[in-house]
Design an enzyme around this catalytic site. Sequence first.
Site, PDB file in Angstrom:
ATOM      1  N   ASN A 141     -13.701  -4.665  -0.359  1.00  0.00           N
ATOM      2  CA  ASN A 141     -12.394  -4.129  -0.969  1.00  0.00           C
ATOM      3  C   ASN A 141     -13.045  -4.597  -2.309  1.00  0.00           C
ATOM      4  OD1 ASN A 141     -10.940  -2.890  -2.627  1.00  0.00           O
ATOM      5  ND2 ASN A 141      -9.004  -2.958  -1.652  1.00  0.00           N
ATOM      6  N   ARG A 190     -14.924  -0.043   0.963  1.00  0.00           N
ATOM      7  CA  ARG A 190     -13.508   1.308  -0.168  1.00  0.00           C
ATOM      8  C   ARG A 190     -14.743   1.252  -1.664  1.00  0.00           C
ATOM      9  NH1 ARG A 190      -8.685  -0.056  -4.121  1.00  0.00           N
ATOM     10  NH2 ARG A 190      -7.919   2.180  -4.043  1.00  0.00           N
ATOM     11  N   HIS A 205      -5.567   7.419  -2.925  1.00  0.00           N
ATOM     12  CA  HIS A 205      -4.246   6.132  -1.648  1.00  0.00           C
ATOM     13  C   HIS A 205      -4.847   6.872  -0.514  1.00  0.00           C
ATOM     14  CE1 HIS A 205      -1.039   4.692  -4.601  1.00  0.00           C
ATOM     15  NE2 HIS A 205      -2.158   3.754  -5.077  1.00  0.00           N
ATOM     16  N   LEU A 240       4.108   3.736  -1.507  1.00  0.00           N
ATOM     17  CA  LEU A 240       5.073   2.752  -2.884  1.00  0.00           C
ATOM     18  C   LEU A 240       4.742   1.169  -2.918  1.00  0.00           C
ATOM     19  CD1 LEU A 240       8.395   4.727  -1.774  1.00  0.00           C
ATOM     20  CD2 LEU A 240       6.502   5.462  -3.583  1.00  0.00           C
ATOM     21  N   ARG A 244       3.123   1.529 -14.805  1.00  0.00           N
ATOM     22  CA  ARG A 244       2.546   3.403 -15.214  1.00  0.00           C
ATOM     23  C   ARG A 244       3.931   4.639 -14.537  1.00  0.00           C
ATOM     24  NH1 ARG A 244      -1.665   3.604 -10.391  1.00  0.00           N
ATOM     25  NH2 ARG A 244      -2.553   2.201 -10.764  1.00  0.00           N
ATOM     26  N   GLU A 289      -4.411   0.251   4.713  1.00  0.00           N
ATOM     27  CA  GLU A 289      -5.999   0.852   4.129  1.00  0.00           C
ATOM     28  C   GLU A 289      -7.511   0.262   5.344  1.00  0.00           C
ATOM     29  OE1 GLU A 289      -4.141   0.471   1.025  1.00  0.00           O
ATOM     30  OE2 GLU A 289      -4.660   2.348   0.166  1.00  0.00           O
TER      31      GLU A 289
HETATM   32  P1  ADP Z   1      -0.514  -3.082  -3.911  1.00  0.00           P
HETATM   33  O1  ADP Z   1      -0.163  -1.257  -4.399  1.00  0.00           O
HETATM   34  O2  ADP Z   1      -1.049  -3.909  -5.093  1.00  0.00           O
HETATM   35  O3  ADP Z   1      -1.306  -3.485  -3.078  1.00  0.00           O
HETATM   36  P2  ADP Z   1       2.040  -3.698  -3.045  1.00  0.00           P
HETATM   37  O4  ADP Z   1       1.698  -2.396  -1.722  1.00  0.00           O
HETATM   38  O5  ADP Z   1       2.096  -5.132  -2.068  1.00  0.00           O
HETATM   39  O6  ADP Z   1       1.247  -3.752  -4.314  1.00  0.00           O
HETATM   40  O7  ADP Z   1       2.700  -3.413  -3.244  1.00  0.00           O
HETATM   41  C1  ADP Z   1       3.825  -3.896  -4.527  1.00  0.00           C
HETATM   42  C2  ADP Z   1       5.453  -3.968  -4.941  1.00  0.00           C
HETATM   43  O8  ADP Z   1       5.950  -4.171  -3.411  1.00  0.00           O
HETATM   44  C3  ADP Z   1       5.269  -4.535  -5.920  1.00  0.00           C
HETATM   45  O9  ADP Z   1       6.876  -4.000  -6.789  1.00  0.00           O
HETATM   46  C4  ADP Z   1       6.475  -5.830  -5.015  1.00  0.00           C
HETATM   47  O10 ADP Z   1       7.929  -6.568  -5.703  1.00  0.00           O
HETATM   48  C5  ADP Z   1       7.372  -4.383  -4.302  1.00  0.00           C
HETATM   49  N1  ADP Z   1       7.709  -5.277  -3.187  1.00  0.00           N
HETATM   50  C6  ADP Z   1       7.426  -6.330  -2.145  1.00  0.00           C
HETATM   51  N2  ADP Z   1       8.919  -6.455  -1.089  1.00  0.00           N
HETATM   52  C7  ADP Z   1       9.066  -6.083  -1.740  1.00  0.00           C
HETATM   53  C8  ADP Z   1      10.683  -6.232  -1.063  1.00  0.00           C
HETATM   54  N3  ADP Z   1      11.478  -6.783  -0.544  1.00  0.00           N
HETATM   55  N4  ADP Z   1      11.855  -4.980  -1.615  1.00  0.00           N
HETATM   56  C9  ADP Z   1      11.707  -4.718  -2.715  1.00  0.00           C
HETATM   57  N5  ADP Z   1       9.926  -4.572  -3.227  1.00  0.00           N
HETATM   58  C10 ADP Z   1       8.966  -5.058  -2.874  1.00  0.00           C
END
Ligand code: ADP
Length: 410
Positions: free
Chosen positions: A7, A98, A187, A216, A248, A394
């Site tokens: 990726n 990817r 996604h 999310l 965003r 993924e």
């Molecule tokens: P990406 O889209 O860059 O792969 P991730 O899927 O790792 O990102 O998601 C990142 C988001 O997940 C951030 O907003 C982070 O704060 C949130 N996050 C990770 N762990 C927790 C948690 N325990 N509680 C709340 N939010 C979380």
Amino acid sequence: MKVLVLNCGSSSVKFQLIETSLEAIEKNADRLLARGGVEKIGAAAAIVTFEVPGRDIHRETPEILEHREAIACVVRLLTDSEIGVVKDKGEIEAVGHRVVHGGEKFATSTIITDEVAAKIKECIELAPLHNPANIRGYIISHQFFSDVPHCAVFDTAFHQTMPEHAYLYAIPRVLHRSLGVRRYGFHGTSHRYVARQVERIAGRPLAEIRVITAHLGNGCSITAIAGGKSVDTSMGFTPLEGLIMGTRSGDIDAAAVLHVIGKQELRLSEANAMLNKHSGLLGISGRSNDMRELTKAALEENDRAAALAIEMFSYRLRKYIGAYAAAMGGVDHLAFTGGIGENSALVREKACQGLEFMGLKFDPERNADAGAGGERVISTDDSPGMIHVIPTNEELVIARDTVRCIEGVI
Ligand code: ADP
């Protein structure tokens, strides 16, 4: 077969080495051999991580100025006599890439030929920030692995099944034909994986159930899947549209943007940065784009702006869940994934409030169970529809698609 999944982003290369085959896919018995990445390519000290299941994570901070050195570093680590997992790079039999944007040209994953590479390049104007790095990753890794098949797996491909009435914008139709302006969705690899897991858990063919998947993470999107196909998704021409995200805005009246551009005499790049980098959770809270930090601020420091950001995020999500249930004439399964979807009990609780009317009965205790990890159900036993938490994967989809392409079953 050992498949290297790459990726490549503009300043990072993430990888996984996965052992899989058609039989392993069937039995869900694929094996992760190693994973890691090179981040901050071009900075004085890049961050290199290399992780083999069951061993301590190996870290390095060498100077890595460009992607060729980054991929060379990955190959060196994989084949290292002490910490590596293969004796020789010849053991790696395929590479899966990817690729963010496949435009209207790719509705499935595909083996990369010269013709395919040229078509991916044609999609660069739709994804100027992503496709160039993806293509570069292919070109460089092909020099290291020239005798094995390389496969492209697109973020947009899964959504190519959307009907015209869902993917077109209500602007002059000529703009679709001349500039390709339409909803593409992103996604897709994650939404497809989560939907397949729902099918397995439900014990019913995906073709017979209506599923809503909410990815999310830093970027957020939600997809309606009916008859096994994506029929609508919230990200659009770019990954800006739809849900509120880390930085965003998601949906916004285009005329409001024009108003700000006019009043503040913004250049296009500044308007772009406002919507993509300074909005979302960060813009509302004025504090952070990180849901973990905002949750702490809202609950422990009574930070009202942080609380508002979480409220707005969850409300937008709930609206989309309702909209997609309406689009499909109901919903049988709702699944949360991504860093926020998998970990934020607070967001899930707020997003699922009041959904009983459409057959989704939320179980607050199951949802709040901090000890529960992995795949789990957070609806009540008597709920007509089910609500799931499903960690996404993924890279596994990319490895599996690579094998399927090679075996000719895609
Ligand atoms: P990406 O889209 O860059 O792969 P991730 O899927 O790792 O990102 O998601 C990142 C988001 O997940 C951030 O907003 C982070 O704060 C949130 N996050 C990770 N762990 C927790 C948690 N325990 N509680 C709340 N939010 C979380």
